[in-house]
Design a protein around this motif. Structure first.
Motif, PDB file in Angstrom:
ATOM      1  N   LYS A  41      41.889  10.092  66.210  1.00  0.00           N
ATOM      2  CA  LYS A  41      41.967   9.836  64.761  1.00  0.00           C
ATOM      3  C   LYS A  41      42.807  10.910  64.079  1.00  0.00           C
ATOM      4  O   LYS A  41      43.626  10.621  63.203  1.00  0.00           O
ATOM      5  CB  LYS A  41      40.556   9.808  64.156  1.00  0.00           C
ATOM      6  CG  LYS A  41      39.745   8.587  64.524  1.00  0.00           C
ATOM      7  CD  LYS A  41      38.355   8.665  63.878  1.00  0.00           C
ATOM      8  CE  LYS A  41      37.495   7.483  64.297  1.00  0.00           C
ATOM      9  NZ  LYS A  41      36.129   7.587  63.704  1.00  0.00           N
ATOM     10  N   ILE A  42      42.603  12.168  64.495  1.00  0.00           N
ATOM     11  CA  ILE A  42      43.368  13.274  63.916  1.00  0.00           C
ATOM     12  C   ILE A  42      44.839  13.144  64.283  1.00  0.00           C
ATOM     13  O   ILE A  42      45.724  13.361  63.447  1.00  0.00           O
ATOM     14  CB  ILE A  42      42.801  14.626  64.394  1.00  0.00           C
ATOM     15  CG1 ILE A  42      41.360  14.796  63.900  1.00  0.00           C
ATOM     16  CG2 ILE A  42      43.674  15.785  63.895  1.00  0.00           C
ATOM     17  CD1 ILE A  42      40.654  16.024  64.455  1.00  0.00           C
ATOM     18  N   SER A  43      45.115  12.772  65.549  1.00  0.00           N
ATOM     19  CA  SER A  43      46.511  12.625  65.971  1.00  0.00           C
ATOM     20  C   SER A  43      47.196  11.477  65.252  1.00  0.00           C
ATOM     21  O   SER A  43      48.399  11.525  64.986  1.00  0.00           O
ATOM     22  CB  SER A  43      46.581  12.416  67.492  1.00  0.00           C
ATOM     23  OG  SER A  43      46.002  11.178  67.868  1.00  0.00           O
ATOM     24  N   GLU A  44      46.444  10.432  64.916  1.00  0.00           N
ATOM     25  CA  GLU A  44      47.018   9.322  64.142  1.00  0.00           C
ATOM     26  C   GLU A  44      47.315   9.768  62.712  1.00  0.00           C
ATOM     27  O   GLU A  44      48.311   9.359  62.117  1.00  0.00           O
ATOM     28  CB  GLU A  44      46.047   8.136  64.131  1.00  0.00           C
ATOM     29  CG  GLU A  44      45.989   7.360  65.438  1.00  0.00           C
ATOM     30  CD  GLU A  44      47.312   6.706  65.775  1.00  0.00           C
ATOM     31  OE1 GLU A  44      47.985   6.203  64.848  1.00  0.00           O
ATOM     32  OE2 GLU A  44      47.698   6.706  66.957  1.00  0.00           O
ATOM     33  N   GLU A  45      46.430  10.596  62.175  1.00  0.00           N
ATOM     34  CA  GLU A  45      46.646  11.108  60.820  1.00  0.00           C
ATOM     35  C   GLU A  45      47.885  11.993  60.766  1.00  0.00           C
ATOM     36  O   GLU A  45      48.632  11.971  59.786  1.00  0.00           O
ATOM     37  CB  GLU A  45      45.408  11.900  60.375  1.00  0.00           C
ATOM     38  CG  GLU A  45      45.501  12.455  58.968  1.00  0.00           C
ATOM     39  CD  GLU A  45      44.282  13.248  58.572  1.00  0.00           C
ATOM     40  OE1 GLU A  45      44.320  13.920  57.513  1.00  0.00           O
ATOM     41  OE2 GLU A  45      43.274  13.221  59.325  1.00  0.00           O
ATOM     42  N   TYR A  46      48.081  12.785  61.831  1.00  0.00           N
ATOM     43  CA  TYR A  46      49.258  13.658  61.921  1.00  0.00           C
ATOM     44  C   TYR A  46      50.224  13.081  62.958  1.00  0.00           C
ATOM     45  O   TYR A  46      50.507  13.684  63.973  1.00  0.00           O
ATOM     46  CB  TYR A  46      48.834  15.072  62.318  1.00  0.00           C
ATOM     47  CG  TYR A  46      48.082  15.812  61.249  1.00  0.00           C
ATOM     48  CD1 TYR A  46      48.729  16.699  60.397  1.00  0.00           C
ATOM     49  CD2 TYR A  46      46.717  15.636  61.085  1.00  0.00           C
ATOM     50  CE1 TYR A  46      48.034  17.385  59.410  1.00  0.00           C
ATOM     51  CE2 TYR A  46      46.011  16.318  60.097  1.00  0.00           C
ATOM     52  CZ  TYR A  46      46.674  17.186  59.269  1.00  0.00           C
ATOM     53  OH  TYR A  46      45.973  17.863  58.292  1.00  0.00           O
ATOM     54  N   LYS A  47      50.702  11.881  62.666  1.00  0.00           N
ATOM     55  CA  LYS A  47      51.540  11.132  63.601  1.00  0.00           C
ATOM     56  C   LYS A  47      52.734  11.957  64.075  1.00  0.00           C
ATOM     57  O   LYS A  47      53.509  12.470  63.281  1.00  0.00           O
ATOM     58  CB  LYS A  47      52.052   9.867  62.910  1.00  0.00           C
ATOM     59  CG  LYS A  47      52.620   8.821  63.853  1.00  0.00           C
ATOM     60  CD  LYS A  47      51.526   8.112  64.609  1.00  0.00           C
ATOM     61  CE  LYS A  47      52.073   6.944  65.414  1.00  0.00           C
ATOM     62  NZ  LYS A  47      51.022   6.230  66.161  1.00  0.00           N
ATOM     63  N   GLY A  48      52.868  12.106  65.406  1.00  0.00           N
ATOM     64  CA  GLY A  48      53.987  12.830  65.980  1.00  0.00           C
ATOM     65  C   GLY A  48      53.839  14.339  65.939  1.00  0.00           C
ATOM     66  O   GLY A  48      54.666  15.048  66.519  1.00  0.00           O
ATOM     67  N   LYS A  49      52.829  14.839  65.281  1.00  0.00           N
ATOM     68  CA  LYS A  49      52.635  16.288  65.173  1.00  0.00           C
ATOM     69  C   LYS A  49      51.483  16.788  66.043  1.00  0.00           C
ATOM     70  O   LYS A  49      51.400  17.981  66.326  1.00  0.00           O
ATOM     71  CB  LYS A  49      52.390  16.683  63.713  1.00  0.00           C
ATOM     72  CG  LYS A  49      53.550  16.310  62.778  1.00  0.00           C
ATOM     73  CD  LYS A  49      53.281  16.737  61.362  1.00  0.00           C
ATOM     74  CE  LYS A  49      54.364  16.259  60.403  1.00  0.00           C
ATOM     75  NZ  LYS A  49      55.687  16.805  60.722  1.00  0.00           N
ATOM     76  N   VAL A  50      50.593  15.884  66.446  1.00  0.00           N
ATOM     77  CA  VAL A  50      49.485  16.231  67.329  1.00  0.00           C
ATOM     78  C   VAL A  50      49.489  15.268  68.508  1.00  0.00           C
ATOM     79  O   VAL A  50      49.430  14.054  68.326  1.00  0.00           O
ATOM     80  CB  VAL A  50      48.126  16.148  66.608  1.00  0.00           C
ATOM     81  CG1 VAL A  50      46.983  16.445  67.581  1.00  0.00           C
ATOM     82  CG2 VAL A  50      48.078  17.113  65.434  1.00  0.00           C
TER      83      VAL A  50
END
Length: 288
Positions: free
Chosen positions: A86-95
């Protein structure tokens, strides 16, 4: 004439021992074959398993034994994995999240984590690290290795850091310090009720020995820049041969050089953005 003796029915007794020995030898050679290409994670699993067996404590489903080695975060707790996604989707391409032999690697990149030449975390970085920390720290007891990076630009003469090695190590340490002080204090206040009821112990999860800051310096980016420059020189040399052979004009040569130089410079700038980076490795082994 001697009386014939009847042979006992079934295989001779020595065949049982012989069969066991052959089976064990076969298993041993299969093990050697499986490890012919050594995977650090699998090798560690086998080593732990053999040690347990030789110490008289083999893992067993009958005795409630656990697996040979502590599993990494993601395979051990799918719910935590979903939270990280969920966090990686929120920070798409950054996590990004990656499973490796040594554990679970979370990479934060292309983000204003630090100001140029500084190891001070930005507000944006703290916001992201707070979200990740609350998940990976409070729902595992694994060792966490924090990797800091720097780009290839030398530190200024007036910098407090002697080199990019020092800078990258300070950046990794800044993340560890944030986790063990600022985030710990904040989570302690937020979960005061759980602490009073004995459901949460911040000193256990935020123990300093869980965190290992590691500076990577500028080695990784230097490798990629070297590869780019080698490709640049190769393409120029091939075009230079065409110029000498009269296959292209001087104007075409100059245009090609200008174009390739600009492309290479742009790729190096993109690499510098990529190496605004922090890696968090959730090791397989538990903190002591």
């Amino acid at each position: 004439m001697a009386k014939k003796q009847e042979c006992p029915k079934g295989a001779p007794l020595w065949m049982t021992t012989y069969g066991d020995m052959v089976t064990l030898l076969l298993t041993f050679f299969v093990l050697l074959f499986a490890m012919s290409s050594i995977s650090p994670g699998k090798f560690q699993q086998v080593a732990v398993g053999l040690t347990s067996a030789l110490n008289g404590n083999p893992p067993s489903v009958l005795t409630g034994g656990k697996s040979l080695q502590t599993e990494p975060l993601i395979s051990q707790n799918p719910g935590v994995y979903q939270e990280i996604l969920k966090i990686s989707e929120e920070y798409k391409g950054k996590v990004t999240v990656e499973e490796r032999d040594e554990g679970t690697l979370i990479t934060i990149s292309d983000l204003d984590i630090f100001n140029p030449g500084s190891a001070r975390l930005t507000a944006e970085a703290k916001k992201l690290l707070e979200k990740l920390g609350a998940v990976i720290i409070e729902h595992t007891t694994n060792v966490l290795e924090i990797y800091g990076y720097a780009n290839e630009i030398p530190v200024p003469e007036n910098s407090i850091y002697q080199s990019n090695w020092h800078l990258s190590s300070a950046r990794a340490s800044s993340v560890v310090y944030f986790f063990t002080t600022e985030l710990k204090q904040k989570r302690t206040l937020e979960r005061i009720a759980d602490i009073q009821l004995g459901r949460f112990d911040p000193d256990y999860y935020y123990a300093a020995e869980r965190f290992l800051p590691i500076g990577k310096g500028d080695i990784e980016i230097q490798k990629e820049i070297k590869a780019l420059r080698n490709l640049y020189e190769f393409e120029l040399e091939e075009m230079r041969k065409k110029l000498v052979a009269g296959e292209i004009t001087r104007e075409e040569w100059n245009n090609f050089v200008a174009q390739k130089t600009e492309e290479t410079d742009n790729k190096i700038r993109q690499l510098r953005e990529k190496y605004r980076r922090i890696d968090i490795l959730i090791k397989r082994e538990l903190a002591k």
